[in-house]
Design a protein around this motif. Sequence first.
Motif, mmCIF file in Angstrom:
data_model
loop_
_atom_site.group_PDB
_atom_site.id
_atom_site.type_symbol
_atom_site.label_atom_id
_atom_site.label_comp_id
_atom_site.label_asym_id
_atom_site.label_seq_id
_atom_site.Cartn_x
_atom_site.Cartn_y
_atom_site.Cartn_z
ATOM 1 N N PRO A 31 14.231 -8.802 15.328
ATOM 2 C CA PRO A 31 15.040 -10.026 15.283
ATOM 3 C C PRO A 31 14.344 -11.171 16.007
ATOM 4 C CG PRO A 31 15.867 -8.550 16.978
ATOM 5 C CD PRO A 31 14.734 -7.817 16.294
ATOM 6 N N PHE A 32 14.533 -12.374 15.489
ATOM 7 C CA PHE A 32 14.048 -13.568 16.183
ATOM 8 C C PHE A 32 15.244 -14.460 16.485
ATOM 9 C CE2 PHE A 32 12.519 -17.981 16.269
ATOM 10 C CZ PHE A 32 11.610 -17.871 17.307
ATOM 11 N N ASN A 33 15.526 -14.610 17.768
ATOM 12 C CA ASN A 33 16.628 -15.450 18.242
ATOM 13 C C ASN A 33 17.963 -15.124 17.561
ATOM 14 O OD1 ASN A 33 14.750 -16.619 19.863
ATOM 15 N ND2 ASN A 33 14.860 -18.656 18.968
ATOM 16 N N GLU A 34 18.123 -13.868 17.159
ATOM 17 C CA GLU A 34 19.375 -13.352 16.616
ATOM 18 C C GLU A 34 19.798 -14.006 15.300
ATOM 19 O OE1 GLU A 34 22.352 -13.657 19.619
ATOM 20 O OE2 GLU A 34 21.348 -12.292 21.001
ATOM 21 N N LYS A 35 18.898 -14.766 14.674
ATOM 22 C CA LYS A 35 19.274 -15.435 13.432
ATOM 23 C C LYS A 35 18.359 -15.112 12.258
ATOM 24 C CE LYS A 35 21.843 -19.471 15.041
ATOM 25 N NZ LYS A 35 21.975 -20.946 14.925
ATOM 26 N N MET A 36 17.267 -14.403 12.511
ATOM 27 C CA MET A 36 16.321 -14.098 11.443
ATOM 28 C C MET A 36 15.666 -12.756 11.750
ATOM 29 S SD MET A 36 13.177 -16.471 10.012
ATOM 30 C CE MET A 36 12.171 -16.397 11.515
ATOM 31 N N GLN A 37 15.399 -11.976 10.713
ATOM 32 C CA GLN A 37 14.710 -10.700 10.863
ATOM 33 C C GLN A 37 13.284 -10.834 10.333
ATOM 34 O OE1 GLN A 37 15.985 -7.891 12.329
ATOM 35 N NE2 GLN A 37 17.823 -9.070 12.833
ATOM 36 N N VAL A 38 12.336 -10.193 11.014
ATOM 37 C CA VAL A 38 10.919 -10.369 10.692
ATOM 38 C C VAL A 38 10.258 -9.011 10.486
ATOM 39 C CG1 VAL A 38 8.727 -11.371 11.421
ATOM 40 C CG2 VAL A 38 10.886 -12.470 12.087
ATOM 41 N N PHE A 39 9.545 -8.886 9.367
ATOM 42 C CA PHE A 39 8.699 -7.730 9.073
ATOM 43 C C PHE A 39 7.274 -8.179 9.351
ATOM 44 C CE2 PHE A 39 6.207 -4.915 6.378
ATOM 45 C CZ PHE A 39 6.879 -3.699 6.439
ATOM 46 N N THR A 40 6.724 -7.797 10.507
ATOM 47 C CA THR A 40 5.431 -8.323 10.934
ATOM 48 C C THR A 40 4.281 -7.634 10.193
ATOM 49 O OG1 THR A 40 5.072 -6.718 12.710
ATOM 50 C CG2 THR A 40 6.421 -8.653 13.231
ATOM 51 N N ALA A 41 3.104 -8.192 10.339
ATOM 52 C CA ALA A 41 1.895 -7.518 9.863
ATOM 53 C C ALA A 41 1.627 -6.307 10.760
ATOM 54 C CB ALA A 41 0.709 -8.476 9.892
ATOM 55 N N PRO A 42 0.856 -5.326 10.280
ATOM 56 C CA PRO A 42 0.577 -4.123 11.089
ATOM 57 C C PRO A 42 -0.214 -4.454 12.348
ATOM 58 C CG PRO A 42 0.022 -3.783 8.771
ATOM 59 C CD PRO A 42 0.262 -5.245 8.947
ATOM 60 N N THR A 43 -0.248 -3.486 13.257
ATOM 61 C CA THR A 43 -1.003 -3.683 14.500
ATOM 62 C C THR A 43 -2.508 -3.686 14.257
ATOM 63 O OG1 THR A 43 -0.911 -1.306 14.902
ATOM 64 C CG2 THR A 43 0.791 -2.643 15.931
ATOM 65 N N ASP A 44 -2.969 -2.914 13.269
ATOM 66 C CA ASP A 44 -4.401 -2.804 12.991
ATOM 67 C C ASP A 44 -4.757 -3.541 11.706
ATOM 68 O OD1 ASP A 44 -4.805 -1.070 15.205
ATOM 69 O OD2 ASP A 44 -4.057 0.608 13.995
ATOM 70 N N ILE A 45 -6.020 -3.846 11.556
ATOM 71 C CA ILE A 45 -6.517 -4.451 10.312
ATOM 72 C C ILE A 45 -6.588 -3.360 9.246
ATOM 73 C CG2 ILE A 45 -8.481 -5.578 9.200
ATOM 74 C CD1 ILE A 45 -9.115 -6.905 11.847
ATOM 75 N N LEU A 46 -5.844 -3.532 8.171
ATOM 76 C CA LEU A 46 -5.765 -2.521 7.124
ATOM 77 C C LEU A 46 -6.315 -3.073 5.820
ATOM 78 C CD1 LEU A 46 -2.151 -1.160 7.777
ATOM 79 C CD2 LEU A 46 -4.308 -0.262 8.635
ATOM 80 N N PRO A 47 -6.846 -2.223 4.957
ATOM 81 C CA PRO A 47 -7.303 -2.701 3.640
ATOM 82 C C PRO A 47 -6.129 -3.206 2.817
ATOM 83 C CG PRO A 47 -7.311 -0.298 3.737
ATOM 84 C CD PRO A 47 -7.048 -0.769 5.131
ATOM 85 N N LEU A 48 -6.350 -4.283 2.069
ATOM 86 C CA LEU A 48 -5.269 -4.865 1.276
ATOM 87 C C LEU A 48 -4.818 -3.940 0.161
ATOM 88 C CD1 LEU A 48 -6.476 -8.584 1.047
ATOM 89 C CD2 LEU A 48 -4.672 -7.645 2.497
ATOM 90 N N ASP A 49 -5.675 -2.976 -0.234
ATOM 91 C CA ASP A 49 -5.272 -2.037 -1.278
ATOM 92 C C ASP A 49 -4.582 -0.810 -0.701
ATOM 93 O OD1 ASP A 49 -7.415 -0.828 -0.078
ATOM 94 O OD2 ASP A 49 -8.556 -0.470 -1.915
ATOM 95 N N LEU A 50 -4.221 -0.869 0.593
ATOM 96 C CA LEU A 50 -3.420 0.217 1.158
ATOM 97 C C LEU A 50 -2.106 0.360 0.394
ATOM 98 C CD1 LEU A 50 -2.770 2.260 3.499
ATOM 99 C CD2 LEU A 50 -1.679 0.317 4.649
ATOM 100 N N ILE A 51 -1.567 -0.769 -0.039
ATOM 101 C CA ILE A 51 -0.337 -0.755 -0.823
ATOM 102 C C ILE A 51 -0.645 -1.207 -2.241
ATOM 103 C CG2 ILE A 51 1.256 -1.056 1.091
ATOM 104 C CD1 ILE A 51 1.225 -4.035 0.579
ATOM 105 N N GLY A 52 0.172 -0.747 -3.175
ATOM 106 C CA GLY A 52 0.016 -1.112 -4.571
ATOM 107 C C GLY A 52 1.235 -1.855 -5.075
ATOM 108 N N PRO A 53 1.240 -2.247 -6.338
ATOM 109 C CA PRO A 53 2.379 -2.977 -6.891
ATOM 110 C C PRO A 53 3.709 -2.259 -6.722
ATOM 111 C CG PRO A 53 0.505 -3.069 -8.395
ATOM 112 C CD PRO A 53 0.127 -2.116 -7.297
ATOM 113 N N GLU A 54 3.716 -0.928 -6.895
ATOM 114 C CA GLU A 54 4.983 -0.199 -6.767
ATOM 115 C C GLU A 54 5.474 -0.197 -5.325
ATOM 116 O OE1 GLU A 54 1.571 2.630 -6.255
ATOM 117 O OE2 GLU A 54 2.127 1.073 -7.707
ATOM 118 N N ASP A 55 4.559 -0.217 -4.348
ATOM 119 C CA ASP A 55 4.962 -0.277 -2.938
ATOM 120 C C ASP A 55 5.588 -1.624 -2.614
ATOM 121 O OD1 ASP A 55 3.815 2.322 -2.212
ATOM 122 O OD2 ASP A 55 1.888 1.355 -2.520
#
Length: 434
Positions: free
Chosen positions: A248-272
Motif C-alpha cells: 500500500p502507498f499512503n492507504e490509497k493505492m496498491q503497488v506491484f513493484t518490480a522484482p528485487t533482482d534484475i530478471l530477463p524480460l522473457d521470464l514471463i510470457g503473454p499468458e503470465d
Amino acid sequence: MSSNLALTPEPAAIVACTVSRDVQEFDLLIEDMESALGESWGDLTFEEAHAFLEQPEAQEMEFIAVAVDAEDEGDLVEVGTIIRTAKAAGISVILIADGLSPTLLHALLRDGADDFVPYPLPESALADAIARVRASTEAAIAAPPQAEPTGSARTQRGSGGRSGAEPVLFAVHGIAGGCGSTTFATNLAWELANISSDQPLDVCLIDLDLQFGTVATYLDLPRRGLIYEILADTQSMDEQAFRQSLLPFNEKMQVFTAPTDILPLDLIGPEDVEALIRLAKECFDVVVVDMPSTLVSWTETVLQESDIYFANVELELRSAQNVLRMIKALRSEHLPLEKIKWVLNRTPKKTDSTTKGRIKRLSESLGVEFGYMIPDGGQQVTDTNDHGVPLMEGAPKNPMRKEIHAMAEVLHAAAMGDADNQAKPKKRSFFGFG
C-alpha cells in the motif's frame, strides 16, 4: 513358553522422498528432512524416480522434494518430466534449487511444482513448505468440486473495486530511455486514486519493467522477494496471493513493484501477463501498468488489454526515430494503433512560435497527433522522485503535476461513465479525450 524374540516396532511408513542427482550434495536438505519427518522419508536418484512414480505404492506419498543445482542444467527436461509425472499421480512437489537461472527455475515451476525453497535452505523454510503443501492438499480434499466460472461470472470472481464501474487499464510506455514514463505513470496513478472523494477509485500500479523498474524508488517502497515467486508461477496465482504481493502507498493505492533482482524480460510470457492483468482488473477499478521501453513478447498482450496505451516521447530526434520504428512494428503485426495516445513530455513551459512550429513539424513528419503535452516540471520533479513522493504531495503547483491532474479528471469522468455530466451512466469512450 515365552518367546525369546525381542519386540521391534514396525518401520515408519515412507510419506516423502527426495529426488536428486546425489542427495549427499544437499546435506542441509538431509538434516531438514530428518528434522521434519524423522525416518519417514527416503531418497531417489532421477533414474530411480521415473520407475518408482509409475508404481501403485507411489500414490501413498505425500510429496517429493526435487533438489537441483547448476550441474543439473543439462538434465532439466528429465526433471520436468519427473515433476509432471508426480503431479499426475496426485503427489505434491517441493522444488529445492541452488544456483539455477531465473529462466530455468521458471520452467520447472511451470511444470507443476507446488512450492519452491532456495538452497542453502533458510531456517525452517522446508518445514514451512511442507506445511503449505499439506494444507493445500487437505483443502483440495475437503472442498467440493466447482465448475470453472465462465462469461460474466468469471469477471466477478475478484472482490472488485469501490466504484462498481467496469475496470480499466492504462499502460505507459517510454519510447526512449529517460522519457519520464515512470514519473508519468506513478503520478497519473496517484492522481486517479485521489481525484474524487465522492466517487473514489481503487487503483493498482504495476511495474512490469523487470530489470530496471523504479516505481518502488519513486514511492519509497521496499521491493519484495515475493514478486519473483508470483511472476514465476502466475498460473497458480489466486486473488489472495496477488493481494499479498501488493504494497500500500499512503492507504490509497496498491503497488506491484518490480522484482528485487534484475530478471530477463522473457521470464514471463503473454499468458503470465494476461493472468496478472485479469486478476488486477478483478480486484481494482483502475490498473496502471508501467512498461519497459523494450518491445517483448507480451507487449502485444498489454496493448490488446489496455483501454489506453500511453506512449511517452520527447521533442528530439531520438524519440522521433523510435516512434517510426514503433509504428512500423505495430503495423507489421496488425496491432491496434488507435489505442496508442502519444504524450509529448517535457515541453517548454512557455511555447513560443518557434517551439510550436517544431512540435507541429514533428507531429506532421511522424503522422501522429500528440493527445497531451506535458510541461517540463524542472528540478522539482527529480527532487520529489528522489524523496519518494508524488508531485501532488511534494510540488502540487508544479506545471507537470497540474497537467497530469487535468488528464486524470477526464479519465475519471470517462471511467465513471459521466464524461458529459449526465445523470445516467453511458458507455465510456477514452479515445476522444483531451
